[in-house]
Design an enzyme around this catalytic site. Structure first.
Site, PDB file in Angstrom:
ATOM      1  CE  LYS A 107     -20.924  26.044  39.558  1.00 21.65           C
ATOM      2  NZ  LYS A 107     -20.202  24.747  39.449  1.00 21.65           N
ATOM      3  NE  ARG A 147     -19.404  25.403  32.190  1.00 22.93           N
ATOM      4  CZ  ARG A 147     -20.600  25.683  32.700  1.00 22.93           C
ATOM      5  NH1 ARG A 147     -20.691  26.140  33.947  1.00 22.93           N
ATOM      6  NH2 ARG A 147     -21.701  25.521  31.982  1.00 22.93           N
TER       7      ARG A 147
END
Length: 285
Positions: A232, A266
């Site tokens: 991210k 995740r």
């Protein structure tokens, strides 16, 4: 092997359609995006053959859960109709389970009807990025389906969330907002709830790191914690690199998350994350 000492006794199992998933040690959730526009280009899967192949690779690499998503939640992502999301997600779930019937799948959706159809197709977990905010029927639907529910913190929508980052105390406010929803879910009879603080969703880069540093504060709710930081912007923008080069940074923040109490990671890179967890286990013997 001794489990690590914990001040709070978090729930240690998930009932995934009759399969009991232990959380005594951290788990890996592999990301399978059945979308043309997910933020990380290498995670986009265009055909069922690619989906099944990638699922097989992730399972071989040690994924405990596979997360199937048909709606890109990157900042500013285009909207996708419910019909299109269903057309992407349901066939993918069916194809994966036809090839790997023992796989535990989650569906990454904020729509109650998509959750219903995905569970009918064989999904065992609902992963809702909106925490029930974008579909008023979601909480009651989860209660009826009686599957584990990943409750993520987000404000606004994927189209507006980057403008909704005004917090006085990001960790305290995320905890408070999640706690209120946990109470509602428990009142409805939802037994398996996983908390996701929503890294990158309505948070600035600095707020993401503040939240990571204080992730252990979520343990007061005594529920499993999922951390989703894989490749991210909090990683690659902080380092001034491209997301394709963000594996090392992802491993670092995931390691910090484990040290702060994360139970599920995740990720896009299952093998490397599994190795990270194996080394982390050595520190809690």
């Amino acid at each position: 092997m001794k489990s690590k000492d914990k001040l709070f006794q978090k729930k240690s199992t998930l009932n995934c359609r009759g399969k009991i998933l232990s959380l005594d040690m951290p788990l890996v959730m592999g990301i399978l995006n059945v979308t043309p526009d997910s933020f990380y280009a290498d995670s986009r899967l265009a055909s069922l053959q690619e989906v099944v192949k990638q699922a097989g690779t992730m399972l071989t690499d040690g994924a405990d859960i596979l997360d199937i998503g048909g709606y890109s939640s990157r900042p500013g992502a285009a909207d996708v109709t419910e019909a299109e999301e269903l057309a992407r997600v349901v066939p993918a779930i069916e194809a994966i389970l036809a090839a790997y019937p023992d796989a535990i799948l989650s569906v990454d959706t904020f729509r109650a009807e998509v959750a219903v159809q995905a569970v009918k197709a064989g999904a065992a977990i609902i992963n809702d990025i909106s925490g029930g905010e974008l579909d008023a029927a979601m909480f009651e639907t989860v209660a009826k389906l009686q599957v584990p529910y990943i409750l993520m913190h987000m404000r606004g929508t994927p189209q507006t969330m980057s403008t909704l980052t005004n917090y006085d105390d990001v960790a305290l406010e995320v905890l408070d907002e999640l706690q209120q929803k946990v109470a509602k879910l428990k009142q409805l009879g939802v037994h398996d709830i996983i908390l996701d603080p929503g890294f990158g969703f309505a948070k600035t880069i600095d707020q993401n790191f503040e939240l990571l540093n204080r992730l252990n504060e979520l343990c007061i709710l005594e529920l499993p914690i999922l951390a989703g930081m894989s490749r991210k912007s909090m990683v690659y923008k902080a380092l001034g690199i491209h997301q394709a080069d963000a594996l090392t940074g992802t491993i670092v923040v995931n390691t910090l998350a484990l040290m702060k109490g994360a139970d599920i990671l995740r990720v896009h890179d299952v093998k490397e994350t599994k190795q990270t967890i194996e080394l982390y286990k050595k520190t809690i013997l």
